[in-house]
Design a protein around this motif. Structure first.
Motif, mmCIF file in Angstrom:
data_model
loop_
_atom_site.group_PDB
_atom_site.id
_atom_site.type_symbol
_atom_site.label_atom_id
_atom_site.label_comp_id
_atom_site.label_asym_id
_atom_site.label_seq_id
_atom_site.Cartn_x
_atom_site.Cartn_y
_atom_site.Cartn_z
ATOM 1 N N VAL A 224 0.838 -1.199 0.000
ATOM 2 C CA VAL A 224 0.000 0.000 0.000
ATOM 3 C C VAL A 224 0.877 1.254 0.000
ATOM 4 O O VAL A 224 0.626 2.213 -0.745
ATOM 5 C CB VAL A 224 -0.946 0.000 1.212
ATOM 6 C CG1 VAL A 224 -1.699 1.326 1.302
ATOM 7 C CG2 VAL A 224 -1.929 -1.157 1.120
ATOM 8 N N TYR B 233 -2.454 4.168 -5.838
ATOM 9 C CA TYR B 233 -3.262 3.294 -4.991
ATOM 10 C C TYR B 233 -4.692 3.157 -5.512
ATOM 11 O O TYR B 233 -5.197 2.044 -5.717
ATOM 12 C CB TYR B 233 -3.261 3.831 -3.558
ATOM 13 C CG TYR B 233 -4.013 2.958 -2.580
ATOM 14 C CD1 TYR B 233 -3.609 1.666 -2.326
ATOM 15 C CD2 TYR B 233 -5.130 3.454 -1.901
ATOM 16 C CE1 TYR B 233 -4.292 0.866 -1.428
ATOM 17 C CE2 TYR B 233 -5.823 2.663 -0.999
ATOM 18 C CZ TYR B 233 -5.405 1.372 -0.764
ATOM 19 O OH TYR B 233 -6.090 0.589 0.118
ATOM 20 N N GLU B 234 -5.376 4.288 -5.722
ATOM 21 C CA GLU B 234 -6.763 4.222 -6.170
ATOM 22 C C GLU B 234 -6.877 3.616 -7.565
ATOM 23 O O GLU B 234 -7.781 2.833 -7.854
ATOM 24 C CB GLU B 234 -7.409 5.608 -6.150
ATOM 25 C CG GLU B 234 -7.698 6.156 -4.760
ATOM 26 C CD GLU B 234 -6.473 6.784 -4.108
ATOM 27 O OE1 GLU B 234 -5.402 6.854 -4.772
ATOM 28 O OE2 GLU B 234 -6.567 7.196 -2.935
ATOM 29 N N LEU C 45 -6.544 -0.138 -7.258
ATOM 30 C CA LEU C 45 -7.742 -0.773 -6.705
ATOM 31 C C LEU C 45 -8.849 -0.867 -7.735
ATOM 32 O O LEU C 45 -9.576 -1.868 -7.798
ATOM 33 C CB LEU C 45 -8.224 0.007 -5.473
ATOM 34 C CG LEU C 45 -7.314 -0.007 -4.242
ATOM 35 C CD1 LEU C 45 -7.960 0.773 -3.101
ATOM 36 C CD2 LEU C 45 -7.005 -1.431 -3.801
ATOM 37 N N ARG C 46 -9.011 0.173 -8.542
ATOM 38 C CA ARG C 46 -10.048 0.123 -9.577
ATOM 39 C C ARG C 46 -9.718 -0.914 -10.645
ATOM 40 O O ARG C 46 -10.619 -1.560 -11.186
ATOM 41 C CB ARG C 46 -10.214 1.511 -10.209
ATOM 42 C CG ARG C 46 -10.951 2.505 -9.334
ATOM 43 C CD ARG C 46 -11.338 3.740 -10.121
ATOM 44 N NE ARG C 46 -10.169 4.524 -10.492
ATOM 45 C CZ ARG C 46 -9.666 5.489 -9.735
ATOM 46 N NH1 ARG C 46 -10.219 5.782 -8.566
ATOM 47 N NH2 ARG C 46 -8.612 6.175 -10.140
ATOM 48 N N HIS D 7 -7.759 -3.721 -10.274
ATOM 49 C CA HIS D 7 -7.695 -5.099 -9.771
ATOM 50 C C HIS D 7 -8.748 -5.396 -8.711
ATOM 51 O O HIS D 7 -8.586 -6.353 -7.941
ATOM 52 C CB HIS D 7 -6.296 -5.380 -9.224
ATOM 53 C CG HIS D 7 -5.226 -5.383 -10.276
ATOM 54 N ND1 HIS D 7 -5.089 -6.400 -11.191
ATOM 55 C CD2 HIS D 7 -4.263 -4.471 -10.584
ATOM 56 C CE1 HIS D 7 -4.079 -6.137 -12.004
ATOM 57 N NE2 HIS D 7 -3.565 -4.970 -11.656
ATOM 58 N N ARG D 8 -9.784 -4.594 -8.654
ATOM 59 C CA ARG D 8 -10.935 -4.831 -7.771
ATOM 60 C C ARG D 8 -10.526 -5.000 -6.310
ATOM 61 O O ARG D 8 -11.084 -5.811 -5.578
ATOM 62 C CB ARG D 8 -11.698 -6.087 -8.225
ATOM 63 C CG ARG D 8 -12.101 -6.087 -9.693
ATOM 64 C CD ARG D 8 -13.210 -5.096 -9.960
ATOM 65 N NE ARG D 8 -13.591 -5.079 -11.355
ATOM 66 C CZ ARG D 8 -14.524 -5.884 -11.888
ATOM 67 N NH1 ARG D 8 -15.138 -6.775 -11.118
ATOM 68 N NH2 ARG D 8 -14.824 -5.795 -13.164
ATOM 69 N N GLY D 9 -9.517 -4.246 -5.891
ATOM 70 C CA GLY D 9 -9.142 -4.233 -4.477
ATOM 71 C C GLY D 9 -8.252 -5.361 -4.027
ATOM 72 O O GLY D 9 -7.943 -5.455 -2.832
ATOM 73 N N LEU E 250 -4.887 -6.994 -3.333
ATOM 74 C CA LEU E 250 -3.489 -6.589 -3.187
ATOM 75 C C LEU E 250 -2.597 -7.819 -3.274
ATOM 76 O O LEU E 250 -2.567 -8.648 -2.364
ATOM 77 C CB LEU E 250 -3.276 -5.873 -1.852
ATOM 78 C CG LEU E 250 -3.617 -4.378 -1.818
ATOM 79 C CD1 LEU E 250 -3.531 -3.848 -0.409
ATOM 80 C CD2 LEU E 250 -2.697 -3.587 -2.740
#
Length: 314
Positions: free
Chosen positions: A188, A197-198, A201-202, A204-206, A208
């Protein structure tokens, strides 16, 4: 275009991007040290300085957050620090006023004049406000360059410098995470340091995952701070600046180096990159140095290009 003007625009792009990226890295690094109490502050600071290309005289047990922020943020004499990079960008802009818009000059000049007050305030209230100010002003500068400059040679030299700096900075951050550092920033923290970061997430659908983080920062075709995207942008700028556009130009060493790097990344599996990631990241950094030197030899005055890392003390 005069080589003097082209060189100034190239370094404006590099210095503004360097200030922005360094502000992001330091903001995340300071918060990480404050929140992660078991983390060894001295060794983590030493690793950060090494990743940023600064080998100071201070021993690891003499380093702390305040000293690192002073070196990488407030030092107005060093082009590796935020304040020094913005001062250098402003000096280059002063010599290239005819090639940039008045709004760009006002943005850089206002930012430069506000630095002493911002630094004094950050000494009292903490550095987060200073980093926020830098990120806002560099974002304004980037937006003004994209919205007020014609897509001519001036704009291409500026974007070329910005793109090479992005490649170098992203490679340095990945080296800090996956190299020989003794205290590794988390996934992160790594994504936030790259402003990714954002966007990650968009995409890879969150989820990590280490391999996905590396793939995103190295190979993503749509994120502007990824190594692949920045390499492609720099290569396009050089193609447009080359007189024999669309033809093989054996003299264009910078374009050849960037093209080889982009092609190697494009057709290499991420699993193969991860097998020896530190060596691959060092190769990317060498490509940036080679491309920067070749650009200087071809387009600028006939002397050695400026180096990212200062000379070691005698």
């Amino acid at each position: 275009m005069l080589s003097r003007i082209a060189e100034s625009l190239f370094w404006i792009g590099r210095y503004v991007e360097r200030a922005d990226d360094t502000a992001r890295i330091l903001d995340v690094h300071v918060h990480m040290l404050l929140e992660d109490s078991p983390l060894d502050e001295q060794l983590a600071c030493a690793d950060l300085l090494a990743a940023m290309g600064i080998a100071g005289d201070a021993k690891p047990d003499e380093l702390d957050v305040a000293s690192v922020v002073q070196v990488l943020a407030y030092d107005r004499k060093s082009p590796l620090a935020i304040a020094g990079a913005l001062q250098a960008a402003r000096e280059n802009a002063r010599g290239a006023r005819e090639a940039i818009s008045s709004e760009m000059w006002e943005c850089l000049n206002t930012t430069h004049n506000a630095l002493p007050q911002q630094i004094a305030t950050s000494h009292r209230l903490g550095p987060h406000g200073f980093f926020t100010f830098i990120r806002a002003r560099t974002a304004m500068m980037s937006g003004l360059s994209d919205s007020t400059m014609s897509r001519d040679e001036s704009w291409r030299f500026l974007v070329l410098g910005r793109s090479l700096e992005r490649v170098d900075m992203t490679a340095r951050l990945l080296s800090l995470r996956f190299g020989s550092s003794r205290h590794l920033p988390g996934r992160v923290a790594l994504l936030r340091s790259c402003g990714a970061y954002e966007a990650y997430l968009r995409t890879h659908r969150g989820v990590l995952d280490t391999s996905r983080v590396v793939r995103f920062l190295l190979l993503d075709r749509t994120f502007p701070r990824s190594v692949f995207h920045a390499l492609s942008t720099a290569e396009e700028c050089l193609a447009d600046l080359s007189p024999g556009r669309g033809q093989h130009d054996e003299l264009d060493e910078a374009r050849m180096a960037l093209g080889r790097a982009r092609t190697r990344l494009e057709f290499t599996r991420v699993e193969d990159l991860l097998t020896d990631l530190p060596a691959n990241l060092e190769w990317i950094a060498d490509t940036c140095r080679t491309a920067g030197g070749s650009v200087a030899q071809r387009f600028f005055r006939a002397y050695e290009p400026r180096e990212w890392t200062p000379e070691s003390p005698s």
